[in-house]
Write an enzyme that holds these catalytic residues in place. Structure first.
Site, PDB file in Angstrom:
ATOM      1  N   ARG A  51       0.821  -1.217   0.000  1.00 45.44           N
ATOM      2  CA  ARG A  51       0.000   0.000   0.000  1.00 45.44           C
ATOM      3  C   ARG A  51       0.855   1.267   0.000  1.00 45.44           C
ATOM      4  NH1 ARG A  51      -2.980  -1.638   5.340  1.00 45.44           N
ATOM      5  NH2 ARG A  51      -0.746  -1.860   5.720  1.00 45.44           N
ATOM      6  N   GLU A 219      18.103 -20.274  20.913  1.00 43.39           N
ATOM      7  CA  GLU A 219      18.299 -18.853  20.600  1.00 43.39           C
ATOM      8  C   GLU A 219      18.664 -18.105  21.874  1.00 43.39           C
ATOM      9  OE1 GLU A 219      15.269 -17.402  17.409  1.00 43.39           O
ATOM     10  OE2 GLU A 219      14.212 -18.764  18.739  1.00 43.39           O
ATOM     11  N   ASP A 238       5.524 -22.151  16.736  1.00 36.59           N
ATOM     12  CA  ASP A 238       6.457 -21.285  16.027  1.00 36.59           C
ATOM     13  C   ASP A 238       7.670 -22.057  15.491  1.00 36.59           C
ATOM     14  OD1 ASP A 238       7.103 -18.559  15.260  1.00 36.59           O
ATOM     15  OD2 ASP A 238       8.755 -18.667  16.689  1.00 36.59           O
ATOM     16  N   HIS A 243       9.885 -26.038  11.651  1.00 34.77           N
ATOM     17  CA  HIS A 243      11.335 -26.227  11.461  1.00 34.77           C
ATOM     18  C   HIS A 243      11.837 -27.559  12.034  1.00 34.77           C
ATOM     19  CE1 HIS A 243      11.182 -22.150  10.226  1.00 34.77           C
ATOM     20  NE2 HIS A 243      11.225 -21.614  11.417  1.00 34.77           N
ATOM     21  N   LYS A 334      14.004 -19.806  23.679  1.00 38.33           N
ATOM     22  CA  LYS A 334      14.548 -18.450  23.585  1.00 38.33           C
ATOM     23  C   LYS A 334      15.276 -18.119  24.878  1.00 38.33           C
ATOM     24  CE  LYS A 334      11.330 -16.874  20.186  1.00 38.33           C
ATOM     25  NZ  LYS A 334      12.306 -16.870  19.086  1.00 38.33           N
TER      26      LYS A 334
HETATM   27  P1  NAP Z   1       5.593  -6.691   8.055  1.00 43.84           P
HETATM   28  O1  NAP Z   1       6.920  -6.096   8.325  1.00 43.84           O
HETATM   29  O2  NAP Z   1       4.443  -6.322   8.933  1.00 43.84           O
HETATM   30  O3  NAP Z   1       5.232  -6.340   6.546  1.00 43.84           O
HETATM   31  C1  NAP Z   1       3.976  -6.575   6.010  1.00 43.84           C
HETATM   32  C2  NAP Z   1       3.983  -6.142   4.564  1.00 43.84           C
HETATM   33  O4  NAP Z   1       2.680  -6.317   4.048  1.00 43.84           O
HETATM   34  C3  NAP Z   1       4.353  -4.695   4.362  1.00 43.84           C
HETATM   35  O5  NAP Z   1       5.109  -4.559   3.188  1.00 43.84           O
HETATM   36  C4  NAP Z   1       2.999  -4.035   4.176  1.00 43.84           C
HETATM   37  O6  NAP Z   1       3.191  -2.889   3.422  1.00 43.84           O
HETATM   38  C5  NAP Z   1       2.250  -5.116   3.424  1.00 43.84           C
HETATM   39  N1  NAP Z   1       0.798  -5.039   3.558  1.00 43.84           N
HETATM   40  C6  NAP Z   1       0.079  -5.044   4.711  1.00 43.84           C
HETATM   41  N2  NAP Z   1      -1.236  -4.968   4.435  1.00 43.84           N
HETATM   42  C7  NAP Z   1      -1.342  -4.908   3.085  1.00 43.84           C
HETATM   43  C8  NAP Z   1      -2.429  -4.830   2.198  1.00 43.84           C
HETATM   44  N3  NAP Z   1      -3.702  -4.772   2.637  1.00 43.84           N
HETATM   45  N4  NAP Z   1      -2.174  -4.825   0.888  1.00 43.84           N
HETATM   46  C9  NAP Z   1      -0.905  -4.871   0.415  1.00 43.84           C
HETATM   47  N5  NAP Z   1       0.164  -4.961   1.214  1.00 43.84           N
HETATM   48  C10 NAP Z   1      -0.043  -4.978   2.533  1.00 43.84           C
HETATM   49  O7  NAP Z   1       5.650  -8.269   8.050  1.00 43.84           O
HETATM   50  P2  NAP Z   1       6.923  -9.200   7.732  1.00 43.84           P
HETATM   51  O8  NAP Z   1       7.688  -9.392   8.986  1.00 43.84           O
HETATM   52  O9  NAP Z   1       7.624  -8.703   6.535  1.00 43.84           O
HETATM   53  O10 NAP Z   1       6.215 -10.595   7.441  1.00 43.84           O
HETATM   54  C11 NAP Z   1       5.545 -10.881   6.226  1.00 43.84           C
HETATM   55  C12 NAP Z   1       5.077 -12.336   6.284  1.00 43.84           C
HETATM   56  O11 NAP Z   1       6.224 -13.182   6.423  1.00 43.84           O
HETATM   57  C13 NAP Z   1       4.208 -12.658   7.503  1.00 43.84           C
HETATM   58  O12 NAP Z   1       3.274 -13.636   7.144  1.00 43.84           O
HETATM   59  C14 NAP Z   1       5.199 -13.223   8.515  1.00 43.84           C
HETATM   60  O13 NAP Z   1       4.587 -14.092   9.415  1.00 43.84           O
HETATM   61  C15 NAP Z   1       6.138 -13.975   7.591  1.00 43.84           C
HETATM   62  N6  NAP Z   1       7.473 -14.170   8.128  1.00 43.84           N
HETATM   63  C16 NAP Z   1       8.260 -13.111   8.480  1.00 43.84           C
HETATM   64  C17 NAP Z   1       9.544 -13.312   8.955  1.00 43.84           C
HETATM   65  C18 NAP Z   1      10.441 -12.161   9.306  1.00 43.84           C
HETATM   66  O14 NAP Z   1      11.607 -12.415   9.622  1.00 43.84           O
HETATM   67  N7  NAP Z   1       9.977 -10.921   9.277  1.00 43.84           N
HETATM   68  C19 NAP Z   1      10.037 -14.606   9.098  1.00 43.84           C
HETATM   69  C20 NAP Z   1       9.222 -15.693   8.718  1.00 43.84           C
HETATM   70  C21 NAP Z   1       7.960 -15.457   8.240  1.00 43.84           C
HETATM   71  P3  NAP Z   1       2.251  -1.597   3.440  1.00 43.84           P
HETATM   72  O15 NAP Z   1       2.023  -1.239   4.869  1.00 43.84           O
HETATM   73  O16 NAP Z   1       3.031  -0.618   2.648  1.00 43.84           O
HETATM   74  O17 NAP Z   1       0.986  -1.998   2.753  1.00 43.84           O
END
Ligand code: NAP
Length: 487
Positions: A51, A219, A238, A243, A334
């Site tokens: 967005r 961790e 988790d 994993h 953790k």
């Molecule tokens: P995040 O930092 O909260 O990012 C979410 C992303 O989704 C942002 O780019 C946000 O951008 C976008 N978004 C949210 N609502 C939206 C909408 N309605 N339409 C389009 N885009 C939207 O989350 P994240 O940590 O990157 O995690 C993303 C996914 O990966 C999750 O399912 C999480 O469980 C999984 N995951 C993450 C990690 C990690 O290390 N971070 C590890 C394993 C798995 P805008 O706000 O600009 O829309």
């Protein structure tokens, strides 16, 4: 020493959530590294979508700073400004709300029809349905398009089934890539190479010769800023369900007839289906306590009555001909003393000791380290050198990648890099199939329901230790010991 790099075909990779934490820390720096490594061709493009109101130039600045912060160093001579600029030129951005219709036509114009298209759902699972539906509606996905989804894949069997059904409305299973980044680690794949590429281990890889197997993922960090999210999940959901379960499958599975996605995943599925239900006294749950000015788990989770575990240790029986009688011990937590992930295959004692008691008894242990310092070690018993009679000692046959590959070890792709390239190549071997995920939840659900019904509270443990005392007892009462957690 590192194998030849074969560039993948031209592709358009759309990262929904291209501005999120995962994209910034892993996906985009990983793609850059593959570009530097010559695997991502000049004809490939990466399109961020979320967005946020970026244009291409703004998104390129965003990605430049992500790479500066998170890209692993790589070989410095390959990482000049011109290479970074060339990579950034491959990037575009489209402002899109997954739940609305704005921006989709722009995306449809941008994505090329004559190259591989892949869609990375790096957003919360609640958006998967909306994304899948709009990809379909705007004609963005053809039969060869791939979609990549992140964990968590459901929080129980019912929600995992619902997610699978949502994706299945628009995509066939052969198009869905469920990422578990543990499977992308070099050592994990090496585990298959060692098992199935050598004559040495497989004849011994069973209950007759293996006393037990330990899988540890420790961790040092707490749940920190993720406290509220983590509190709804816990170590079992988790870490164990995905994993650790995947690692267990790779250790325990039968040799597949071929190294192709379905042959490998069929064998992993059979392992999950062979797991016995776990008895309550074979599980120890823990929660880290406060230490000095460091908050407790409950402080981090902002939930003074939380019953969620930040540590779990368990004994698992795999009920099949190969493993009946050889327990698998899993533990993860953790705020433990070190950050270390390893699998240890502990072989049985030699059947008859020909040496004096003073010589001591030793067991062979094959250790597969995932972090730090990926590699494998086989402990072999030899005579202690020098005079003094026959005294035995263990020496490691060490195969740490950093030593074996020298400076080239830096070029070994990290998990995310490898997995994204596999998506483009259309190779699902290292991705979880829908039925595998469901089987893992089917095994996990009754365990979680059991402790929820009993209202069990996890045992507090001191940060910087190896977890609750009861976890030590889980092994000790069977005459075994956890290996030291060494970072
Ligand atoms: P995040 O930092 O909260 O990012 C979410 C992303 O989704 C942002 O780019 C946000 O951008 C976008 N978004 C949210 N609502 C939206 C909408 N309605 N339409 C389009 N885009 C939207 O989350 P994240 O940590 O990157 O995690 C993303 C996914 O990966 C999750 O399912 C999480 O469980 C999984 N995951 C993450 C990690 C990690 O290390 N971070 C590890 C394993 C798995 P805008 O706000 O600009 O829309």
């Amino acid at each position: 020493m590192v194998s030849r790099v074969i560039p993948v075909e031209a592709f358009d990779l759309v990262i929904f959530g291209g501005t999120g934490d995962l994209a910034r820390r892993k996906i985009l720096p990983g793609l850059f590294r593959r570009f530097v490594g010559g695997q991502m061709p000049d004809t490939a493009r990466v399109i961020g979508a979320s967005r946020s109101d970026y244009d291409d130039a703004g998104y390129r600045d965003f990605v430049r700073s992500a790479i500066d912060e998170f890209a692993p160093s790589g070989r410095t001579e390959d990482r000049d400004d011109a290479t970074l600029d060339a990579f950034l030129e491959r990037l575009h951005f489209v402002t899109i709300d997954a739940t609305g219709d704005g921006g989709w036509k722009d995306l449809a114009k941008l994505v090329r029809k004559d190259v591989i298209s892949a869609y990375y759902f790096s957003v919360g699972p609640s958006l998967f349905g909306a994304l899948a539906e709009r990809l379909h509606k705007y004609g963005l996905a053809d039969d060869d398009s791939r979609i990549v989804v992140e964990k968590p894949f459901g929080r129980d069997l019912a929600s995992a089934k619902a997610l699978n059904a949502t994706l299945a409305e628009h995509f066939s299973e052969s198009q869905v890539y469920r990422i578990d980044h543990y499977l992308g680690k070099e050592t994990v794949q090496n585990l298959m190479a060692v098992r199935f590429g050598n004559m040495l281990f497989e004849p011994l890889w069973n209950a007759q010769y293996v006393d037990h197997i330990q899988i540890t993922v420790a961790e040092t960090v707490g749940v920190g800023g993720r406290g509220a999210y983590y509190d709804k999940s816990g170590a079992m959901r988790d870490m164990v369900q995905n994993h650790l379960m995947q690692l267990l499958c790779l250790i325990a599975m039968e040799p597949p007839s071929r190294f192709d996605p379905d042959s490998v995943r069929d064998e992993k599925l059979k392992v999950i289906r062979s797991l016995d239900p776990v008895l309550p006294h074979h599980i120890v749950r823990g929660q880290y306590a406060a230490a000095g000015d460091q908050p407790s788990y409950r402080d981090d989770a902002e939930n003074e009555r939380s019953l969620t575990e930040s540590f779990i240790a368990m004994k698992i029986n795999v009920s099949n001909w190969r493993w009946s009688g050889t327990p698998f011990y899993l533990r993860t937590g953790k705020r433990l003393k070190s950050r270390a992930s390893e699998i240890a295959v502990v072989f049985k004692d030699a059947p008859h000791l020909i040496f004096d008691q003073e010589a001591g008894t030793h067991r062979n242990i094959l250790t597969i380290r995932l972090q730090p310092n990926e590699g494998m070690t086989l402990g072999v018993t030899i005579k202690e050198p020098g005079p003094g009679g026959m005294r035995l000692m263990d020496v490691p046959l060490d195969m740490s990648f950093a030593d074996a590959f020298g400076p080239d070890a830096e070029d070994v792709p990290e998990a995310y890099e490898r997995l994204i390239m596999d998506v483009i190549r259309g190779n699902q071997t290292l991705f979880m199939r829908g039925d595998e995920v469901e089987a893992a939840w089917a095994w996990t659900d009754p365990i979680i329901e059991g402790w929820e019904e009993r209202g069990e509270a996890p045992k507090p443990y001191e940060p910087g230790t190896v977890g609750p005392e009861d976890a030590q007892m889980l092994m000790m009462r069977e005459g075994r010991r956890w290996r030291e957690i060494k970072g």
